[in-house]
Design a protein around this motif. Structure first.
Motif, PDB file in Angstrom:
ATOM      1  N   CYS A  12       0.859  -1.191   0.000  1.00  0.00           N
ATOM      2  CA  CYS A  12       0.000   0.000   0.000  1.00  0.00           C
ATOM      3  C   CYS A  12       0.894   1.240   0.000  1.00  0.00           C
ATOM      4  CB  CYS A  12      -0.925   0.012   1.208  1.00  0.00           C
ATOM      5  SG  CYS A  12      -2.218  -1.240   1.139  1.00  0.00           S
ATOM      6  N   ALA A  52      -4.426   3.215   5.440  1.00  0.00           N
ATOM      7  CA  ALA A  52      -4.489   1.753   5.562  1.00  0.00           C
ATOM      8  C   ALA A  52      -4.558   1.297   7.016  1.00  0.00           C
ATOM      9  CB  ALA A  52      -3.276   1.120   4.878  1.00  0.00           C
ATOM     10  N   ASP A  94      -4.903  -3.075   0.077  1.00  0.00           N
ATOM     11  CA  ASP A  94      -5.358  -2.641   1.394  1.00  0.00           C
ATOM     12  C   ASP A  94      -6.287  -3.688   1.992  1.00  0.00           C
ATOM     13  OD1 ASP A  94      -6.074  -1.274   3.676  1.00  0.00           O
ATOM     14  OD2 ASP A  94      -6.761   0.522   2.630  1.00  0.00           O
TER      15      ASP A  94
END
Length: 112
Positions: A12, A52, A94
């Motif tokens: 991410c 995230a 994610d």
């Protein structure tokens, strides 16, 4: 106490956290960030900035391996203080489980 970057940062690598850190304690790997535990001043401003939700206080149970990983790679990777764009497929990664075992790269990132 310090903060640590955990599993969900892998692949991410949002960098919202590096912009708000007053002591520049983030270090960049190829596909994630880590926090240097000896540099972190425990201010907590980075935690809510992470889209995230990959940044946690080291006082949460079960984070011992993340404390170790952050400390180890903060010594090996370059410092990062400037936010760049996350990977194009960050949203797809994610929330994916067990990324440490399947996706982690020990290679350094660009840094500043």
């Amino acid at each position: 106490m310090t903060y640590v970057v955990t599993d969900n940062c892998i692949r991410c690598k949002y960098m919202d956290c590096v912009e708000v850190c007053p002591v520049d304690c983030f270090y960049e790997g190829d596909n994630m960030l880590v926090i240097h535990p000896d540099e972190c001043i425990d201010c907590g401003v980075c935690e809510p900035e992470c889209p995230a939700e990959a940044i946690k206080a080291d006082t949460e149970p079960g984070l011992e391996k993340w404390v170790e990983l952050n400390a180890e790679y903060a010594e090996k990777w370059p410092n990062i203080t400037i936010k760049r764009e996350p990977p194009a497929d960050a949203k797809e990664w994610d929330g994916v489980a067990n990324k440490l075992e399947s996706q982690f790269s020990p290679e350094p990132g660009e840094g500043d």
